[in-house]
Design a protein around this motif. Sequence first.
Motif, mmCIF file in Angstrom:
data_model
loop_
_atom_site.group_PDB
_atom_site.id
_atom_site.type_symbol
_atom_site.label_atom_id
_atom_site.label_comp_id
_atom_site.label_asym_id
_atom_site.label_seq_id
_atom_site.Cartn_x
_atom_site.Cartn_y
_atom_site.Cartn_z
ATOM 1 N N UNK A 359 -28.161 29.752 -17.170
ATOM 2 C CA UNK A 359 -29.135 30.645 -16.545
ATOM 3 C C UNK A 359 -28.453 31.659 -15.628
ATOM 4 N N UNK A 360 -27.272 31.307 -15.096
ATOM 5 C CA UNK A 360 -26.593 32.166 -14.130
ATOM 6 C C UNK A 360 -25.745 33.268 -14.767
ATOM 7 N N UNK A 361 -25.111 32.950 -15.900
ATOM 8 C CA UNK A 361 -24.183 33.909 -16.517
ATOM 9 C C UNK A 361 -24.612 34.191 -17.955
ATOM 10 N N UNK A 362 -24.891 35.432 -18.237
ATOM 11 C CA UNK A 362 -25.330 35.856 -19.567
ATOM 12 C C UNK A 362 -24.199 35.671 -20.581
ATOM 13 N N UNK A 363 -24.526 35.073 -21.731
ATOM 14 C CA UNK A 363 -23.540 34.925 -22.803
ATOM 15 C C UNK A 363 -22.617 33.738 -22.669
ATOM 16 N N UNK A 578 -44.062 29.924 -8.208
ATOM 17 C CA UNK A 578 -44.641 28.597 -8.010
ATOM 18 C C UNK A 578 -45.022 28.342 -6.548
ATOM 19 N N UNK A 579 -44.440 29.101 -5.627
ATOM 20 C CA UNK A 579 -44.731 28.884 -4.200
ATOM 21 C C UNK A 579 -46.191 29.173 -3.863
ATOM 22 N N UNK A 586 -45.407 19.379 -3.370
ATOM 23 C CA UNK A 586 -44.180 20.078 -2.979
ATOM 24 C C UNK A 586 -43.050 19.755 -3.961
ATOM 25 N N UNK A 587 -42.957 18.457 -4.357
ATOM 26 C CA UNK A 587 -41.907 18.062 -5.302
ATOM 27 C C UNK A 587 -42.031 18.833 -6.611
ATOM 28 N N UNK A 588 -43.265 18.934 -7.125
ATOM 29 C CA UNK A 588 -43.484 19.651 -8.386
ATOM 30 C C UNK A 588 -43.083 21.117 -8.256
ATOM 31 N N UNK A 589 -43.464 21.753 -7.139
ATOM 32 C CA UNK A 589 -43.105 23.166 -6.945
ATOM 33 C C UNK A 589 -41.590 23.338 -6.922
ATOM 34 N N UNK A 594 -36.741 25.177 -9.684
ATOM 35 C CA UNK A 594 -35.336 24.966 -10.034
ATOM 36 C C UNK A 594 -35.097 25.054 -11.538
ATOM 37 N N UNK A 595 -35.947 24.378 -12.308
ATOM 38 C CA UNK A 595 -35.730 24.301 -13.763
ATOM 39 C C UNK A 595 -36.307 25.511 -14.488
ATOM 40 N N UNK A 596 -37.405 26.072 -13.936
ATOM 41 C CA UNK A 596 -38.075 27.225 -14.530
ATOM 42 C C UNK A 596 -38.359 26.993 -16.015
#
Length: 623
Positions: A359-363, A578-579, A586-589, A594-596
């Motif tokens: 998710x952080x670096x494309x490719x 989600x906020x 809160x845990x679910x949010x 994080x996982x999106x």
Amino acid sequence: MFNEVYDVIVVGAGHAGSEAAAAAANMGSKTLLITMNLQNIAQMSCNPAMGGIAKGQIVREIDALGGYSGIVSDTSAIQFKMLNKSKGPAMWSPRVQSDRMRFAEDWRLMLENTPNLDFYQEMVSGLIIENHKVVGVKTSLGIEVRGKSVVLTNGTFLNGLIHIGDKNFGGGRAGERAATGITEELVQLGFESGRMKTGTPPRVDGRSLDYSKMIVQPGDEVPEKFSYSDITKPLTVQRDCHMTHTSPLVHDLLRDGFERSPMFNGRIQSTGPRYCPSIEDKINRFADKDRHQLFVEPEGWNTVEVYVNGFSTSLPEDVQFKALRSVAGFENVKFFRPGYAIEYDYFPPTQLKHTLETKLVDGLYFAGQINGTTGYEEAASQGFMAGINAALKVQEREEFILKRSEAYIGVLIDDLITKGTEEPYRMFTSRAEYRTLLRQDNADFRLTPKGYELGLASEKRLRRMEEKHSKSEAFVDFFRETSVSPEDINPILESNDSAEVNQSGKLFKIFSRPNISMDDVRKIEAVENYIQDHNLDKEIIEQTEIQVKYSGYIDKEKNNADKLNRLENVKIPSNFDYSKLKSMSIEARQKLEKIRPVTISQASRISGVSPSDVSVLLVHMGR
């Protein structure tokens, strides 16, 4: 040396890297496979075997899609077994004992004969990243190789540390150095990393063993094979394995070395595989058992080297030797090398998309033990999928993702991406909620059309699958349409202690009874004539029997899968906030942020997200 820009650069040539490179190259992408030692391509670092419970299904799926693991497993096999044959077909799992040297050699030769694939031997020490996109790799010699995508398959080599008793030294595998630089660079980029542990047993000299004191473990009387292609043939000759057991004396000798074990004295902090524990872990966790099974597995057709399956350990070499010499049949054992444990870096896979792209670096793609999995088959399937998706991205084609209802590979990747793992992840049939659909016998029906669309499965293979499928469906229809009289069927029912019938009825209903087999119904002349007239082989006959006898379960699972897939089609916007969902826990949010997740279905599978949280999400999306 490297003036051209590669489409796909694969780092590491283990099972994940080999499948990744083959997939990308076969899809027409200019691919470079770069590894620390080209002599160890697709090395079997641990046990010399492919397949097993759920793992065999994965190998069949890779093969059905057009990967190489099934073919190489067949060409290098020395024994074949279909495990769990006493259970239902959803549990049947093929496994081969392999010739370790031939396995690696066959893999290398297949890769060398793959067009669009280049090789280079050196350690990759870093990545070249521009504007959050990977554009190449750097080697330890300072060489820069440019590429449009990179697949990292580093196995146990990232800062690998080998433990034998109170000794430890850097290494990614026995006799090979660790890889350094990549972890530190990825952490600087914002990736979360962790440490895991795995282990391996001693290798011993088969000439020093007394097999007369062990139990023979032969292969199947009529062995099958892994690959659906006609390139390979079933074994006609097999090598036996053997089984022996530890004893209270062996356990006492091992316990004497526990204070020198890195696992018990605190030197190893990382998590090891729950389902493949070391011998010292077994003795500690299962103190009530006075013996454990050891499987004595030959490493090949001609070598005398033997793998002691079940004796994985990091105890001091003198303790290993003393204890093993007290095992029946091992009284005069000679070591080729002691067992050891290895710690290595991994990256929690919740940082990946379902394509295995980060998710952080494309490719940039991760595959194999870098994602926290254990096992050749799990690694190979991830490498295969990462190679496919890297090639598709460069070719600007639609990504390829398998659903949980389509393949064990889909279950594996979804589990990793959605739930993550804090211990080495291993596939089991119990992890798949649709395992009746995901059988080893129908992997070609499920996946070969997809492999053909990708350009990996040949048209010849597709046509063979379609012919097999149509013949099987026609045979099922024959049972649905054909009636049988009481005079013909009652003697068969009586011999099987099954209730007799008073009037003619469809064969399908009779055959559906649990105690009536294909061998039974073949005693009916019409059935046997149909088989002979249509030249039906063992695969088609077996497939038909499963379709008839388990039709109710299969239909029910298909309906459940269809319901789930409706939720898979409900996409969550990538920028969803989600906020704002104050009525959600809160845990679910936090987990959703994080996982999106990409879909509602994926969101529902995240640990900590309850059904009520999913309802809140649906309401806010206007559903």
